[in-house]
Design a protein around this motif. Structure first.
Motif, PDB file in Angstrom:
ATOM      1  N   PHE A  24       0.824  -1.196   0.000  1.00 36.32           N
ATOM      2  CA  PHE A  24       0.000   0.000   0.000  1.00 36.32           C
ATOM      3  C   PHE A  24       0.863   1.253   0.000  1.00 36.32           C
ATOM      4  N   ASP A  25       0.215   2.320  -0.368  1.00 35.60           N
ATOM      5  CA  ASP A  25       0.902   3.602  -0.396  1.00 35.60           C
ATOM      6  C   ASP A  25       0.771   4.302   0.942  1.00 35.60           C
ATOM      7  N   THR A  26       1.696   5.203   1.141  1.00 39.09           N
ATOM      8  CA  THR A  26       1.588   6.105   2.270  1.00 39.09           C
ATOM      9  C   THR A  26       0.512   7.130   1.961  1.00 39.09           C
ATOM     10  N   PHE A  27      -0.290   7.379   2.933  1.00 40.26           N
ATOM     11  CA  PHE A  27      -1.377   8.316   2.690  1.00 40.26           C
ATOM     12  C   PHE A  27      -0.813   9.683   2.333  1.00 40.26           C
ATOM     13  N   GLY A  28      -1.342  10.255   1.306  1.00 38.89           N
ATOM     14  CA  GLY A  28      -0.918  11.571   0.872  1.00 38.89           C
ATOM     15  C   GLY A  28      -2.053  12.556   1.012  1.00 38.89           C
ATOM     16  N   GLU A  29      -1.817  13.540   1.812  1.00 38.35           N
ATOM     17  CA  GLU A  29      -2.876  14.518   2.046  1.00 38.35           C
ATOM     18  C   GLU A  29      -2.931  15.568   0.939  1.00 38.35           C
ATOM     19  N   TRP A  30      -1.805  15.757   0.286  1.00 37.54           N
ATOM     20  CA  TRP A  30      -1.763  16.814  -0.717  1.00 37.54           C
ATOM     21  C   TRP A  30      -1.465  16.241  -2.097  1.00 37.54           C
ATOM     22  N   CYS A  31      -2.133  15.207  -2.432  1.00 35.80           N
ATOM     23  CA  CYS A  31      -1.925  14.627  -3.753  1.00 35.80           C
ATOM     24  C   CYS A  31      -2.241  15.659  -4.827  1.00 35.80           C
ATOM     25  N   ASP A  32      -1.373  15.732  -5.767  1.00 38.48           N
ATOM     26  CA  ASP A  32      -1.559  16.689  -6.847  1.00 38.48           C
ATOM     27  C   ASP A  32      -1.101  16.039  -8.146  1.00 38.48           C
ATOM     28  N   ARG A  48     -11.877   8.237   5.548  1.00 37.67           N
ATOM     29  CA  ARG A  48     -12.605   9.511   5.641  1.00 37.67           C
ATOM     30  C   ARG A  48     -12.490  10.314   4.350  1.00 37.67           C
ATOM     31  N   HIS A  49     -11.753   9.771   3.398  1.00 44.80           N
ATOM     32  CA  HIS A  49     -11.546  10.486   2.134  1.00 44.80           C
ATOM     33  C   HIS A  49     -10.948  11.860   2.399  1.00 44.80           C
ATOM     34  N   ALA A  50     -10.018  11.868   3.303  1.00 43.65           N
ATOM     35  CA  ALA A  50      -9.433  13.134   3.715  1.00 43.65           C
ATOM     36  C   ALA A  50      -8.530  13.691   2.628  1.00 43.65           C
ATOM     37  N   SER A  51      -8.415  14.983   2.639  1.00 44.80           N
ATOM     38  CA  SER A  51      -7.515  15.657   1.721  1.00 44.80           C
ATOM     39  C   SER A  51      -7.188  17.021   2.279  1.00 44.80           C
ATOM     40  N   LYS A 200      -3.542   7.568  13.492  1.00 41.22           N
ATOM     41  CA  LYS A 200      -2.540   7.540  12.431  1.00 41.22           C
ATOM     42  C   LYS A 200      -2.067   6.110  12.269  1.00 41.22           C
ATOM     43  N   VAL A 201      -2.871   5.355  11.592  1.00 43.06           N
ATOM     44  CA  VAL A 201      -2.595   3.934  11.540  1.00 43.06           C
ATOM     45  C   VAL A 201      -2.270   3.452  10.140  1.00 43.06           C
ATOM     46  N   CYS A 202      -2.293   4.352   9.209  1.00 42.89           N
ATOM     47  CA  CYS A 202      -2.282   3.850   7.846  1.00 42.89           C
ATOM     48  C   CYS A 202      -0.959   3.997   7.149  1.00 42.89           C
ATOM     49  N   ASN A 203       0.049   4.353   7.849  1.00 44.64           N
ATOM     50  CA  ASN A 203       1.298   4.554   7.156  1.00 44.64           C
ATOM     51  C   ASN A 203       2.196   3.343   7.322  1.00 44.64           C
ATOM     52  N   SER A 341       2.033  15.837   5.263  1.00 46.58           N
ATOM     53  CA  SER A 341       3.287  15.199   4.940  1.00 46.58           C
ATOM     54  C   SER A 341       3.969  15.896   3.785  1.00 46.58           C
ATOM     55  N   GLU A 342       3.205  16.116   2.754  1.00 47.38           N
ATOM     56  CA  GLU A 342       3.807  16.724   1.595  1.00 47.38           C
ATOM     57  C   GLU A 342       4.213  18.149   1.880  1.00 47.38           C
ATOM     58  N   SER A 343       3.338  18.810   2.590  1.00 46.92           N
ATOM     59  CA  SER A 343       3.632  20.201   2.815  1.00 46.92           C
ATOM     60  C   SER A 343       4.874  20.355   3.657  1.00 46.92           C
ATOM     61  N   SER A 344       5.069  19.438   4.538  1.00 49.55           N
ATOM     62  CA  SER A 344       6.235  19.571   5.370  1.00 49.55           C
ATOM     63  C   SER A 344       7.479  19.130   4.631  1.00 49.55           C
ATOM     64  N   GLN A 345       7.258  18.364   3.613  1.00 49.94           N
ATOM     65  CA  GLN A 345       8.409  17.966   2.823  1.00 49.94           C
ATOM     66  C   GLN A 345       8.766  19.030   1.811  1.00 49.94           C
ATOM     67  N   THR A 346       7.798  19.714   1.374  1.00 51.39           N
ATOM     68  CA  THR A 346       8.041  20.682   0.341  1.00 51.39           C
ATOM     69  C   THR A 346       7.603  22.029   0.827  1.00 51.39           C
ATOM     70  N   PRO A 347       8.459  22.988   0.699  1.00 52.75           N
ATOM     71  CA  PRO A 347       8.102  24.318   1.140  1.00 52.75           C
ATOM     72  C   PRO A 347       6.894  24.840   0.401  1.00 52.75           C
TER      73      PRO A 347
END
Length: 446
Positions: A24-32, A48-51, A200-203, A341-347
DNA sequence: GGATGCGGGGAGA
DNA sequence: TCTCCCCGCATCC
């Protein structure tokens, strides 16, 4: 081919059957961009279909596939800049009624003169909003995004939620009320934080490869600055190149002159000394947004704490320490995409990046430019694929259709996929280059 | 009050 | 027919 996460064979959310995957993939909150992901059934965010994006439900008349479309972002009508040079980008309410109420409210930037909040719609998918699709099977949750957001990231969902829950938006009168609110915030943090963590169980990948090299993380991770005075955030080891912020005037054409993402401008305005009077109270009768956004600082703890964050989230001590200056922190945080996650990885894209050109449009749609002053770009989430496709099973809208002849079933046609296999290496180089530029660009802040 | 999911229905290609 | 969007309703927090 659209970007895939785990090593699933090619699939599309609309396929009659989707494969059963072993990884499985790591959940991505900021998929683009055109993204496909497979999450474990137990992934709370996926369920929850979170984004991070403000996505609203869209009826696609398919009970098996949940479709959501992006609402864009709330921006200032004056396109004003915050003290650090970034812009206002708030989270639009999902509820139509609430969103209408948001529009027209005064810009929260205290330096803004007469700006009003307005919705910057998402047109990242061939002129239509970026869409997310969710599909549940017994063994996985399939996610697919179509389109690349052509607007800044809104604030994280937790920000608006907590702000609302605390009653922000109404005028605060007197220091006692302010103090009471701070106490409420602290209490909420203590209450909510453990719960969030338990969810936070899905990673399955505790430490995905960092998007920013460790040598550039080091300074940040060893930062000893106070949470509200930190000026070494993201400081790279490379000397910063001079950067001149392109002055943006509201009189300029707002959506013209898009600069393609392949040539991002150097970014990030120099971080200015922030002069902000935290004791200032509103003097008029309309709500003062800065009062609201003071409350944003602690709520960052209300977001899911991402494993790959480059900087430690504020601690309770931070929030209550004698050096705490929530307003400054707000300004510091606000210009960054909040809590992901993404946001913290990428400015923040606001600081240097660009918004990806709306590609992948089979209809040949030419996207509009929202931020002409610079080719702003931010890397999209790129989870290294894990090529494990054993035990392929296929689901036909919930039915478990075990298959043994996988290749025969992989004749799915992708008319709107972003990448071909051959493109992937080029794309990787491209994103690596973008990432490098992004990191260097951040040095302009310091 | 707002987020979320579901469904009806209209409009346009 | 498909996709898009708007709207109302119900449920949950």
């Amino acid at each position: 081919m659209a970007e895939g996460g785990v090593a699933t064979p090619d699939w599309d959310i609309n396929d009659a059957v989707v494969p059963r995957v072993a990884a499985f993939d790591t959940f991505g909150e900021w998929c683009d961009g055109h993204v496909r992901r497979v999450y474990p059934p137990g992934c709370e965010e996926a369920r929850r279909h979170a984004s991070g994006w403000a996505m609203r439900n869209t009826n696609n008349h398919n009970v098996h596939i949940l479709k959501k479309s992006c609402l864009g972002v709330l921006v200032c009508s004056q396109r004003c800049r915050l003290p650090d040079g970034s812009r206002v980008h708030l989270r639009p309410a999902i509820c139509d009624k609430a969103r209408k109420k948001q529009q027209g409210k005064p810009c929260p930037n205290r330096l803004c003169n007469g700006g009003r909040l307005e919705v910057l719609p998402c047109r990242g998918h061939c002129g239509y909003p970026v869409t997310h699709f969710w599909r549940h099977t017994d063994h996985a949750i399939f996610f697919q995004a179509k389109g690349a957001h052509d607007h800044p990231r809104p604030e994280a969902k937790g920000a608006s939620e907590v702000r609302r829950s605390l009653g922000a938006g109404r005028r605060v009168r007197g220091l006692a009320l302010l103090l009471a609110r701070e106490a409420a915030i602290a209490d909420k943090i203590l209450t909510v934080k453990p719960d969030k963590q338990t969810h936070k169980v899905c990673n399955p990948h505790p430490q995905p490869p960092p998007l920013i090299p460790d040598n550039q993380r080091a300074v940040q991770l060893t930062c000893t600055c106070g949470p509200f005075e930190c000026s070494c955030r993201w400081r790279p080891e490379q000397p910063a190149e001079p950067y001149a912020t392109a002055a943006w005037s509201p009189a300029e054409p707002q959506y013209a002159g898009y600069a393609p993402p392949a040539h991002p401008a150097p970014p990030a305005p120099a971080l200015q000394a922030q002069h902000y009077d935290p004791t200032a109270l509103p003097a008029d009768d309309i709500f003062h947004p800065e009062e609201i956004f003071q409350l944003d600082q602690p709520i960052r703890l209300d977001f899911p704490l991402e494993e790959h964050t480059l900087e430690s989230p504020p601690t309770f001590a931070d929030l209550n320490g004698e050096n705490s200056r929530p307003e400054d922190t707000y300004w510091m945080d606000w210009q960054r995409p909040a809590g992901s996650s993404e946001s913290s990885q990428t400015p923040s894209p606001e600081l240097f990046g660009g918004y990806p050109q709306t590609e992948f449009c089979e209809q040949g749609y030419i996207p509009q430019a929202y931020y002409p002053e610079g080719a702003q770009y931010y890397p999209t989430e790129r989870t290294p694929p894990v090529m494990e496709t054993q035990d392929q099973r296929y689901y036909r809208y919930g039915q478990d259709c075990a298959q043994t002849n996988v290749p025969d079933l992989q004749s799915w046609n992708y008319t709107d996929c972003a990448f071909t296999t051959n493109d992937m290496s080029e794309c990787k180089q491209y994103f690596d280059a973008q990432q490098h530029q992004a990191i260097n660009g951040f040095s302009g802040l310091l």
